[in-house]
Each structure stands twice: as C-alpha cells, then as structure tokens.
Scaffold this active site. Structure first.
Site, mmCIF file in Angstrom:
data_model
loop_
_atom_site.group_PDB
_atom_site.id
_atom_site.type_symbol
_atom_site.label_atom_id
_atom_site.label_comp_id
_atom_site.label_asym_id
_atom_site.label_seq_id
_atom_site.Cartn_x
_atom_site.Cartn_y
_atom_site.Cartn_z
ATOM 1 N N ALA A 105 -18.145 51.828 37.792
ATOM 2 C CA ALA A 105 -17.434 53.088 38.547
ATOM 3 C C ALA A 105 -18.444 54.080 39.254
ATOM 4 C CB ALA A 105 -16.511 54.077 37.274
ATOM 5 N N THR A 106 -19.637 54.033 38.825
ATOM 6 C CA THR A 106 -20.642 54.772 39.811
ATOM 7 C C THR A 106 -20.701 54.298 41.038
ATOM 8 O OG1 THR A 106 -21.952 55.569 37.735
ATOM 9 C CG2 THR A 106 -22.870 55.874 39.945
ATOM 10 N N ASN A 127 -13.856 63.141 31.364
ATOM 11 C CA ASN A 127 -14.635 62.386 30.252
ATOM 12 C C ASN A 127 -15.150 63.349 28.986
ATOM 13 O OD1 ASN A 127 -16.050 63.074 32.886
ATOM 14 N ND2 ASN A 127 -17.791 63.064 31.537
ATOM 15 N N GLN A 187 -11.547 57.333 32.720
ATOM 16 C CA GLN A 187 -11.241 57.575 31.513
ATOM 17 C C GLN A 187 -9.611 57.387 31.319
ATOM 18 O OE1 GLN A 187 -13.021 58.817 28.963
ATOM 19 N NE2 GLN A 187 -14.998 58.754 30.002
ATOM 20 N N SER A 236 -13.756 51.243 35.339
ATOM 21 C CA SER A 236 -15.189 50.971 34.712
ATOM 22 C C SER A 236 -14.676 50.229 33.573
ATOM 23 C CB SER A 236 -16.003 52.141 34.359
ATOM 24 O OG SER A 236 -17.202 51.435 33.617
ATOM 25 N N ALA A 237 -15.142 48.805 33.469
ATOM 26 C CA ALA A 237 -14.813 47.978 32.435
ATOM 27 C C ALA A 237 -15.477 48.583 31.051
ATOM 28 C CB ALA A 237 -15.388 46.480 32.427
ATOM 29 N N HIS A 238 -16.403 49.022 31.054
ATOM 30 C CA HIS A 238 -16.838 49.287 29.841
ATOM 31 C C HIS A 238 -16.419 50.549 28.980
ATOM 32 C CE1 HIS A 238 -19.802 52.875 30.011
ATOM 33 N NE2 HIS A 238 -19.688 52.340 31.576
ATOM 34 N N THR A 277 -22.916 38.324 45.560
ATOM 35 C CA THR A 277 -22.459 37.282 44.593
ATOM 36 C C THR A 277 -21.349 38.064 43.613
ATOM 37 O OG1 THR A 277 -24.073 35.534 44.965
ATOM 38 C CG2 THR A 277 -22.808 35.165 43.115
ATOM 39 N N CYS A 310 -29.507 69.919 23.930
ATOM 40 C CA CYS A 310 -30.587 69.227 23.434
ATOM 41 C C CYS A 310 -30.198 67.676 23.336
ATOM 42 C CB CYS A 310 -31.051 69.545 22.072
ATOM 43 S SG CYS A 310 -31.736 71.220 22.134
HETATM 44 C C1 LIG Z 1 -18.507 56.537 32.668
HETATM 45 C C2 LIG Z 1 -17.863 57.294 33.722
HETATM 46 C C3 LIG Z 1 -18.386 56.871 34.995
HETATM 47 C C4 LIG Z 1 -19.398 56.134 35.432
HETATM 48 O O1 LIG Z 1 -19.124 54.781 35.005
HETATM 49 P P1 LIG Z 1 -19.883 53.624 34.970
HETATM 50 O O2 LIG Z 1 -19.227 52.201 35.188
HETATM 51 O O3 LIG Z 1 -20.737 53.744 33.725
HETATM 52 O O4 LIG Z 1 -21.104 53.630 36.221
HETATM 53 C C5 LIG Z 1 -17.580 57.549 36.076
HETATM 54 N N1 LIG Z 1 -16.676 58.524 35.948
HETATM 55 C C6 LIG Z 1 -16.173 58.854 34.724
HETATM 56 C C7 LIG Z 1 -15.149 59.918 34.474
HETATM 57 C C8 LIG Z 1 -16.692 58.395 33.453
HETATM 58 O O5 LIG Z 1 -16.304 58.666 32.052
#
Ligand SMILES: *Cc1c(COP(=O)(O)O)cnc(C)c1O
Length: 406
Positions: free
Chosen positions: A75-76, A155, A183, A203-205, A244, A330
């Site tokens: 997503a970045t 997030n 999110q 984003s998949a993760h 690719t 921190c």
């Molecule tokens: C995690 C996150 C991203 C970044 O996603 P990545 O796939 O880790 O680059 C962007 N926006 C939000 C709101 C997120 O929580």
C-alpha cells in the site's frame, strides 16, 4: 487448550498469513512458477490465469471490475502511485490536493514531497473522535483542486471516515477521490461505485495475506482516471506499474480478499464482540480508562485505550506477554508521541499512556480474558507505585500543585 504466549494482538500492524492463503500460494513457487507475461507456453498461461483470477477476487471485494485493479508491492507503493501519479498527470489542470492530518505516513510523506515540489496541500483537521468535518472539506476546494485523499479507516484509533459522503462531495465538485483503505478492506464493506471512490489502496498483509504485495484500484469510466507511472519498463499493469508480476504474492492477495469477503458478515460480528468484551472487561475493573477514536464508527477489531496515571513505556514493559502497540514515543523511531492522538486533541500524557489492541481473525475469547487480566494487573501495579494516583485519590488537584524545581 493452553494459551500460547505471547498473545499477538497487533493486527493493525500486520497479520499472520491465513493457512488457506499459504495453501493457495504454494504451487506458484515450484510447479507453477511461470512468468505471467510469457505468452508462448503453458507456464506463462498458467501464471497469467492465476493473476487474472486474483484480480477478480480483489475487484469483487470492493465492487470494482477486474480491469481496474493494478498490482503493486504494497500500500505504500499504491498510495505513492495514486497521489504522485494523479499530481503529475493532472498538473496542467491544477496543483491543489486535499488530505487530512491523521493519514498514514504513506499518504502524508508523498503529499509533503509534492508540497516541496510546488503543489499546494490542504491538511484537514479531525474532531476529537477522529473524523473530518464535511463542511470544512467543502470549503477547502479551489478551482485548482485535482485530488482528495482521505483514508477509509485509521490504523491507530480505528475511526472510520464518512467515505460515501466524501465521495459524493468529490463527485459534485468533479475532483478525483483516493482512499487509503488498507485497514478497512476486508473488515468493513467497501464499494467503489456506491461510495464514489476513484482510487483505492489495499495491502495484503493487513488482511491475512503475505507481506510485500498490494493493489491500487484505478477507475476506468465515469471518469477514466489516468496516472503518470512511477515505474517504467515493459508496460505491465496497463502501463501504470511495470515489472514482472509477483505471482505468488498476488495469488495470496486474491485468496485473502476472497476469504475476507465471504467471512466478513460473521467475522465482523465476532471481532466486535471480542473488542467490547475487552473494553468492558478492562474499564469495569479500572478507573480513568479512556477510549481513543470513535465509539461506534470504528473498525470492529480495533480498541485504543489511554490509562490515566500510568506511563505508556512502563505499561508496555508490564505486559510483556501481550504484543500490542503504544502511542508513546519509545516504541517508535520518532521522539514525538503519536501525531494521530495529538490530532484528536489528546495531551502528551494521554497520548503517552495509550495502547492499541488490534484484535484479529486468530484471536480467541480466552486470549481476550488473559489480556484483560494482565492489563488490569499491570495498571494496578503501576498505580500502586504512583504518588500522582495516590494524591489524586486523596482529592488533591494535581494541576494546582506547586512542584519543587529540581
Ligand atoms: C500498513 C498501512 C499502510 C502501508 O502498507 P504497506 O503494504 O505495509 O506498505 C498504508 N496505510 C495504512 C492505513 C496502513 O495501515
């Protein structure tokens, strides 16, 4: 079943891959390893078919058509491609972008770069619950505005923005609307048609898929959105993102999207019940606990709490068996406490003493009960040692106390 420690409750940071997602991916590492762009043999066709299947799965999650899905590295990249791609492509039309102060850094930083390069950016504030004001949004448009970028759900504090209303305003103004839906995707219903969304990042993760893969939805009609590519070299993904295709990851993203879509109705109810169990369990046993973010318009699995009279760092150390995030300085690279909590009007103390619980698909009621018990124990322990809490309990107004200089 014995509880496995530490308990993972940081699903807004990342989530484990669902075993069903891993199963779907596995053949694409070894037997079905083809390049999706190879047109001359079965290996290529097989990979291409898998990618097109994933494109359908992702499209269906958000009410898009498969041709409108561009695969990225996450997503970045999706946010950068959307924001900078529109800024560059529509530069002659205007140079003004509207976004908001609680966006993820993956939206804030591209906007700041554009600001340095001569674009104008309006940073909308949020109310104490984390939502933008729709009238302030309306007032922010100029004849130079080319893009509005507002996240679907935050997030840190889980607040869901009024996306359909924002989309309607953008349509009325004839301005493109991008939303960072990382999110929200797979957690709450999203529909790019009904919500008037022109670009959407996922984003998949964050939804039980693999790391390093994501997608950008790019509207193809009413209006047809055009983007300047950031990556040139081969013209993959309609020329918007050469390179690719990461077939294994894309297959994982597709499988994750399909599971999330099918299970959302039941899973969101389950997550919300666990979130409320956690909130009520903690706040019925401790005083001076405050919820950060919106009480109802929030992600089902997100709970962000501030604990009066404790230090975030101390609390994090006291709950070593629980993996969560804190809004204090921190635990992050920067020295400032959470800019999101500060934007909601929280003072440094409240921001510093905040903990984000990200409840996910693999959490159980048993884990929730453990977390309640462990947090209550740790907070009580810290307060027992805190002269401030004692003074407060004794009725002394801490704001009037004259502290000796040291
Ligand atoms: C995690 C996150 C991203 C970044 O996603 P990545 O796939 O880790 O680059 C962007 N926006 C939000 C709101 C997120 O929580």
């Amino acid at each position: 079943m014995a509880l496995r420690l530490p308990v993972y409750m940081d699903n807004n940071s990342t989530s484990p891959c669902d075993p069903r997602v891993v199963d779907a991916m596995l053949p694409y590492f070894t037997e079905k390893f083809g390049n999706a762009a190879s047109r001359n043999h079965a290996f290529g066709w097989q990979a291409e078919e898998a990618v097109e299947n994933a494109r359908e799965q992702v499209a269906e999650l958000i009410g898009a058509s498969p041709k409108e899905i561009i695969f990225t590295s996450g997503a970045t990249e999706s946010n950068n491609l959307a924001i900078k791609g529109v800024a560059s492509m529509y530069r002659k039309k205007g140079n003004h972008i509207i976004t908001c102060v609680t966006e993820h850094k993956a939206v804030i930083d591209p906007c700041m770069r554009l600001e340095r390069d001569g674009w104008k950016v309006t940073w909308l504030p949020v109310d104490p619950l984390g939502r933008i004001d729709l009238q302030q949004l309306r007032d922010a448009f100029t004849d130079q505005t080319i893009l509005v970028s507002i996240m679907a759900a935050n997030n840190e504090v889980g607040t869901v923005q009024p996306i359909a209303e924002i989309g309607a305003i953008c349509k009325e103004k004839g301005v493109l609307f991008h939303t960072d839906a990382v999110q929200a995707a797979g957690k709450i219903p999203l529909d790019v048609q009904k919500m008037g969304i022109d670009l959407l990042s996922i984003s998949a993760h964050k939804m039980y898929g693999p790391k390093g893969v994501g997608a950008l939805y790019v509207r193809r009609k009413d209006p047809r959105v055009r983007l300047d590519a950031a990556m040139d070299g081969g013209g993959h993904e309609r020329g918007m993102r050469s390179g690719t295709l990461a077939v294994t990851g894309i297959v994982g993203l597709g499988a994750a999207a399909e599971i999330a879509r099918k299970e959302m109705p039941t899973e969101s109810v389950r997550l919300k019940a666990m979130r409320e169990r956690l909130r009520v369990g903690i706040s019925s046993q401790l005083d001076y606990v405050e919820v950060n973010g919106h009480p109802t318009e929030r992600l089902p699995g997100n709970l962000n709490l501030s604990f009066g009279f404790v230090e975030g760092e101390g609390l994090m150390m006291g709950i070593k068996d629980i993996a969560v995030s804190s809004g204090s300085a921190c635990t992050s690279a920067s020295l400032e406490p959470s800019y999101v909590l500060k934007a909601l009007g929280a003072d440094d103390e409240r921001a510093h003493s905040s903990i984000r619980f990200g409840i996910g698909r693999f959490n159980t009621d048993e884990e929730i009960d453990f977390v309640i018990q462990d947090v209550v124990r740790a907070v009580n322990h810290l307060r027992d040692m805190s002269p401030l809490y004692e003074m407060h309990k004794a009725g002394i107004d801490l704001k009037t106390v004259q502290w000796a200089a040291h």
